[in-house]
Design an enzyme around this catalytic site. Structure first.
Site: not given
Ligand code: NDP
Length: 263
Positions: A63, A99
């Site tokens: 994206k 989104d």
């Molecule tokens: P990113 O990879 O950009 O961000 C992930 C975030 O999650 C970071 O802040 C990371 O923290 C945190 N994180 C990851 N694993 C853990 C954990 N085990 N414990 C705590 N924090 C954690 O992901 P996206 O924002 O692109 O997507 C996130 C979710 O949203 C996905 O599951 C995706 O499928 C879903 N999604 C759903 C949509 C919908 O239409 N329903 C649209 C877009 C996304 P840190 O910075 O510390 O690494």
């Protein structure tokens, strides 16, 4: 026949083709929507043109690259710095982010909100934070590490890591992390989450394919809960209408797409 599609990597899980092809069928549009696994982000626009697409959606992890490669970016995507929808306009490719508004449509039924807490600070948190603020909701973010919070702090949002967080009262808690997607983990330690949930009314999880530990815990505290299906549906409705210059009634598109989730 007009061609559309979704770019991402991996992409086999995407239900976007079913949503959009159902709508083409309902409106008797001679078009087809496919899935395209693109590993190298630098080839995104090349594929868009080479496939002769009229429009496309873009998903993880492309994206931000799509935002940088569009000829023009419109609307809230400029603030979010990520696009999930590409529309061909003459010789140009215009980028949009549906989104953000899709998320807002999904939580509209919760009613007026004054303060929301976002768990996570990744790409989807940007769309959620910016659209909530656009609608006058105060937004705080809680993330396990500091680095990704810097974007939000620079935009004037309240940001906390697990170490410097003191729970307050929030109306809505949103999980934008991938915790719970393929495991049984909570998006933050249970000792932080329980006092938050105790004083909140609504919980939303962007994850959509199963009830996550976060939503299961929120239910035990009596919160009204929703998962990410509504956001997925509404971003698709908005994208479909951008493909066709907002020619269709959103409710009619919803009637064509919603049955996919009921199967
Ligand atoms: P990113 O990879 O950009 O961000 C992930 C975030 O999650 C970071 O802040 C990371 O923290 C945190 N994180 C990851 N694993 C853990 C954990 N085990 N414990 C705590 N924090 C954690 O992901 P996206 O924002 O692109 O997507 C996130 C979710 O949203 C996905 O599951 C995706 O499928 C879903 N999604 C759903 C949509 C919908 O239409 N329903 C649209 C877009 C996304 P840190 O910075 O510390 O690494």
């Amino acid at each position: 026949m007009r061609l559309y599609g979704i770019f991402g990597y991996p992409i086999t899980h995407s239900i976007s083709p079913r949503l959009h092809n159902n709508a083409f069928h309902a409106f008797e549009i001679d078009a087809c929507y496919g899935r395209f696994a693109i590993e190298d982000p630098d080839t995104l626009m090349h594929h868009f043109h080479a496939l002769g697409l009229e429009g496309a959606n873009v998903t993880i992890p492309h994206k931000e690259v799509a935002y940088a490669q569009c000829d023009e970016v419109r609307g809230v995507a400029k603030e979010i710095q990520a696009v999930n929808t590409l529309v061909k306009e003459g010789t140009k490719v215009i980028g949009y982010n549906t989104d953000a508004q899709g998320f807002y449509e999904a939580i509209r039924s919760f009613g007026p909100l004054s303060h929301a807490l976002i768990l996570g600070a990744g790409g989807s948190a940007k769309a959620v934070a910016i659209i909530l603020r656009t609608y006058g909701v105060r937004v705080s973010l809680l993330n396990r590490s500091r680095e990704r919070l810097n974007f939000f702090a620079s935009q004037g949002f309240e940001t906390h890591t697990w170490e410097d967080f003191t729970p307050q009262k929030y109306d809505l808690i949103i999980n934008t992390t991938s915790a719970g997607l393929r495991d049984e983990t909570l998006p933050c330690p249970q000792t932080l989450l329980e006092p938050i949930l105790k004083h909140s009314s609504f919980a939303y999880d962007l994850i959509y394919n199963h009830p996550t530990p976060f939503l299961r815990l929120a239910l035990t505290y009596g919160l009204t809960c929703k998962d990410g299906k509504e956001m997925l549906l509404h971003q698709a409705i908005l994208a479909f209408n951008l493909f066709f210059q907002n020619r269709f009634e959103p409710l009619a598109i919803e009637r064509a797409m919603r049955p996919i989730f009921d199967l």
